[in-house]
Design an enzyme around this catalytic site. Structure first.
Site, PDB file in Angstrom:
ATOM      1  N   SER A   5     -11.146  -0.853  -1.400  1.00 43.90           N
ATOM      2  CA  SER A   5      -9.909  -0.857  -0.593  1.00 43.90           C
ATOM      3  C   SER A   5     -10.200  -1.167   0.862  1.00 43.90           C
ATOM      4  O   SER A   5      -9.367  -1.754   1.553  1.00 43.90           O
ATOM      5  CB  SER A   5      -9.246   0.522  -0.635  1.00 43.90           C
ATOM      6  OG  SER A   5      -8.556   0.709  -1.828  1.00 43.90           O
ATOM      7  N   HIS A  43      -3.768   6.069   3.003  1.00 44.77           N
ATOM      8  CA  HIS A  43      -4.511   4.852   2.659  1.00 44.77           C
ATOM      9  C   HIS A  43      -3.937   3.620   3.368  1.00 44.77           C
ATOM     10  O   HIS A  43      -4.663   2.774   3.890  1.00 44.77           O
ATOM     11  CB  HIS A  43      -4.422   4.715   1.129  1.00 44.77           C
ATOM     12  CG  HIS A  43      -5.259   3.670   0.500  1.00 44.77           C
ATOM     13  ND1 HIS A  43      -4.793   2.395   0.271  1.00 44.77           N
ATOM     14  CD2 HIS A  43      -6.517   3.700  -0.004  1.00 44.77           C
ATOM     15  CE1 HIS A  43      -5.735   1.695  -0.346  1.00 44.77           C
ATOM     16  NE2 HIS A  43      -6.797   2.464  -0.523  1.00 44.77           N
ATOM     17  N   ASP A  89       0.841  -1.196   0.000  1.00 41.11           N
ATOM     18  CA  ASP A  89       0.000   0.000   0.000  1.00 41.11           C
ATOM     19  C   ASP A  89       0.878   1.249   0.000  1.00 41.11           C
ATOM     20  O   ASP A  89       1.998   1.214  -0.501  1.00 41.11           O
ATOM     21  CB  ASP A  89      -0.940  -0.067   1.227  1.00 41.11           C
ATOM     22  CG  ASP A  89      -2.288   0.559   0.944  1.00 41.11           C
ATOM     23  OD1 ASP A  89      -2.344   1.774   0.790  1.00 41.11           O
ATOM     24  OD2 ASP A  89      -3.299  -0.181   0.866  1.00 41.11           O
TER      25      ASP A  89
END
Ligand SMILES: [Ca+2]
Ligand SMILES: [Ca+2]
Ligand SMILES: [Ca+2]
Length: 541
Positions: A403, A223, A149
């Site tokens: 996600s 994220h 990520d």
């Protein structure tokens, strides 16, 4: 020919998977409930039980008419108690008798955002029913989940001791945004784009034709830390959110930066996380059991990514990926369309397809990804460009997207692996499919477009707890070999089946064939076996 009845009594075998250190239920108990049809002499009953098992001295705890609660002087397994009950039934007129089983409270962590916001772990149609799974296991520190990520940041609600060294696999310094190419520090440097960059058609990383020339600043997403928190934020610490796995370790591998990331870096990250070697990068000494990729790109599956996934899958690693957020057929988005992955679509709180979620036959399973009806809450940083150091920069926020759905599946799979470390990838895939919740009536999702169902943590973990529900035949003639089929739960590769009876040698079932977690076939050699009542048990001996 002598007639011979075998009665298979269904018994949960307890001491078979002793490595389950996080198994919080004990199936041992120190009480028996027993009801006699006729009044019995308590002295004789006590003596009889002691003669059957020298370690059992009983006390009469409570009695009501002919029903007794017998207190043993220590906890015994259900199997031990049932063997004693079988013997007692020969001597006394017993209406029923059973172990007085112990129940445990359903585990509810005390994290404030869990209580108020994390609906996605609870019991609504689109949630994963996590609390009963936590009663079976809260995870193992031996399990490693790689998060490929944007990187990792220190956070008050993520234990630094659970974060492995990881790697920054981003080759391009402009994307990495940390002043260099690949390096051994996977700290998230931020992926913000200023309005001026987003409006500039010459800016290959940030230009956004959906808003240009009037785009505003796009803050850093953080994220990676949001995804990491769903899998492994510190649970039950009266702070912030809960993570699905309370003990696993996280391997952060940085593959996404400003403007996204290249498939070549991603392919190397997959190989490295799997324990393989990558040119110029020191080997990873903590190969992952699970690889989480909350990312998607348009087009066919890149060959180097497919090769890397093949490398992981050959090693039994679960590669869990997002379906993508384009409300389109996921078959034109990679890595969802790569073979061997577990591709995750997103549902909302009500079990409908989240409006943004991709769908189609490439999807393996659905999980909560959130929507305006309820977002997915996890750990975040307050920084709008570069990160603000912990603890002042620590915050929590709701996101939505496939996600966010993906780490729900990775988290549950990591619990499964921690509970049964020898699970194969085929068994993991079977268990996810078998135990997924059906989509609710009138859901915009169905099994043609959203996979097998909505992941159900409770069912998935329960289906790994070994027990027998039925068998064919349930009795037999002692004329030789009998083809036996046993149905139940938790039958993993290497499981065995046998008949037990007090005072007799065990009869071991031969040619054991574990069909799946719920069925075993084997051949029972009954020649010369004494007629009577035998207990069928299953497990690893
Ligand atoms: Ca770097
Ligand atoms: Ca770095
Ligand atoms: Ca917490």
């Amino acid at each position: 020919m002598r007639f011979f009845y075998l009665f298979f009594i269904i018994i949960f075998s307890s001491n078979l998977f002793s490595k389950q250190s996080n198994f919080k239920f004990s199936n041992k108990t120190d009480q028996i409930i027993i009801k006699f049809r006729k009044k019995i002499d308590k002295e004789i009953l006590s003596k009889k039980i002691f003669s059957l098992n020298k370690s059992i001295n009983i006390k009469f705890q409570r009695e009501f008419k002919d029903k007794y609660i017998l207190k043993l002087d220590g906890r015994k397994t259900e199997e031990e108690i049932n063997l004693i009950i079988d013997e007692l039934k020969k001597e006394f007129d017993i209406e029923y008798a059973e172990p007085d089983k112990i129940a445990y409270p359903a585990l509810e962590p005390n994290d404030p955002y869990y209580i108020s916001y994390q609906w996605h772990y609870k019991t609504s149609s689109g949630a994963i029913n996590l609390s009963p799974a936590w009663d079976i296991t809260v995870g193992s520190s031996s399990t490693v989940v790689a998060v490929l990520d944007t990187g990792i940041l220190p956070h008050e609600d993520i234990l630094s001791s659970r974060i492995l060294s990881g790697y920054d696999m981003i080759s391009n310094p402009s994307i990495g945004n940390d002043g260099d190419g690949r390096d051994d520090n996977p700290t998230d440097a931020g992926d913000w784009c200023l309005a001026s960059e987003r409006n500039d058609p010459q800016n290959s990383l940030c230009y956004d034709n959906r808003c240009a020339p009037n785009c505003s600043d796009d803050p850093s997403s953080w994220h990676g830390i949001h995804v990491t928190g769903t899998i492994g934020a510190t649970s039950n610490n009266s702070t912030g959110v809960s993570g699905i796995n309370w003990n696993c370790r996280i391997l952060p591998v940085r593959v996404l930066g400003k403007g996204g990331g290249y498939s070549s870096d991603l392919a190397d990250a997959i190989v490295w996380a799997s324990g393989g070697s990558v040119n110029g990068v020191p080997n990873n000494s903590n190969p992952a059991n699970v690889i989480n990729m909350s990312l998607a790109g348009g087009g066919s599956c890149p060959t180097d990514v497919q090769n890397a996934i093949n490398y992981a899958v050959l090693r039994g690693i679960s590669v869990i990926v997002a379906a993508g957020n384009s409300n389109s057929d996921a078959s034109v988005f990679w890595p969802c369309n790569c073979s061997g992955v577990i591709c995750v679509a997103a549902v909302d709180k009500f079990g409908d397809k989240a409006g943004y979620s991709n769908y189609g036959s490439s999807v393996f399973i659905s999980a909560p990804g959130g929507s305006s009806d309820g977002l997915i809450w996890s750990t975040l940083n307050r920084g709008t460009t570069t990160p603000i150091p912990s603890p002042s920069g620590d915050t929590y926020d709701g996101y939505d997207g496939t996600s966010m759905a993906t780490p729900h599946v990775s988290g549950v799979v990591s619990l499964m692996i921690g509970f049964k470390p020898s699970l194969t990838l085929d068994e993991i895939r079977y268990n996810l499919r078998k135990t997924a919740k059906s989509f609710p009536a009138n859901s915009s999702c169905n099994t043609n477009i959203c996979g097998a169902g909505i992941i159900d943590a409770s069912s998935a973990l329960n289906n790994l707890v070994i027990s027998i529900s039925s068998s064919t035949p349930s009795y037999g003639l002692n004329t030789g070999n009998v083809n036996l089929s046993v149905w139940g739960k938790g039958f993993i590769n290497g499981a065995n089946v046998k008949l037990k009876r007090n005072g007799y040698s065990d009869v071991i079932c031969q040619n054991v064939n574990v069909i799946n977690l719920n069925q075993i076939n084997c051949i029972l050699p009954l020649n010369g076996v004494s007629p009577g009542k035998w207990n069928l048990v299953c497990g690893k001996y």
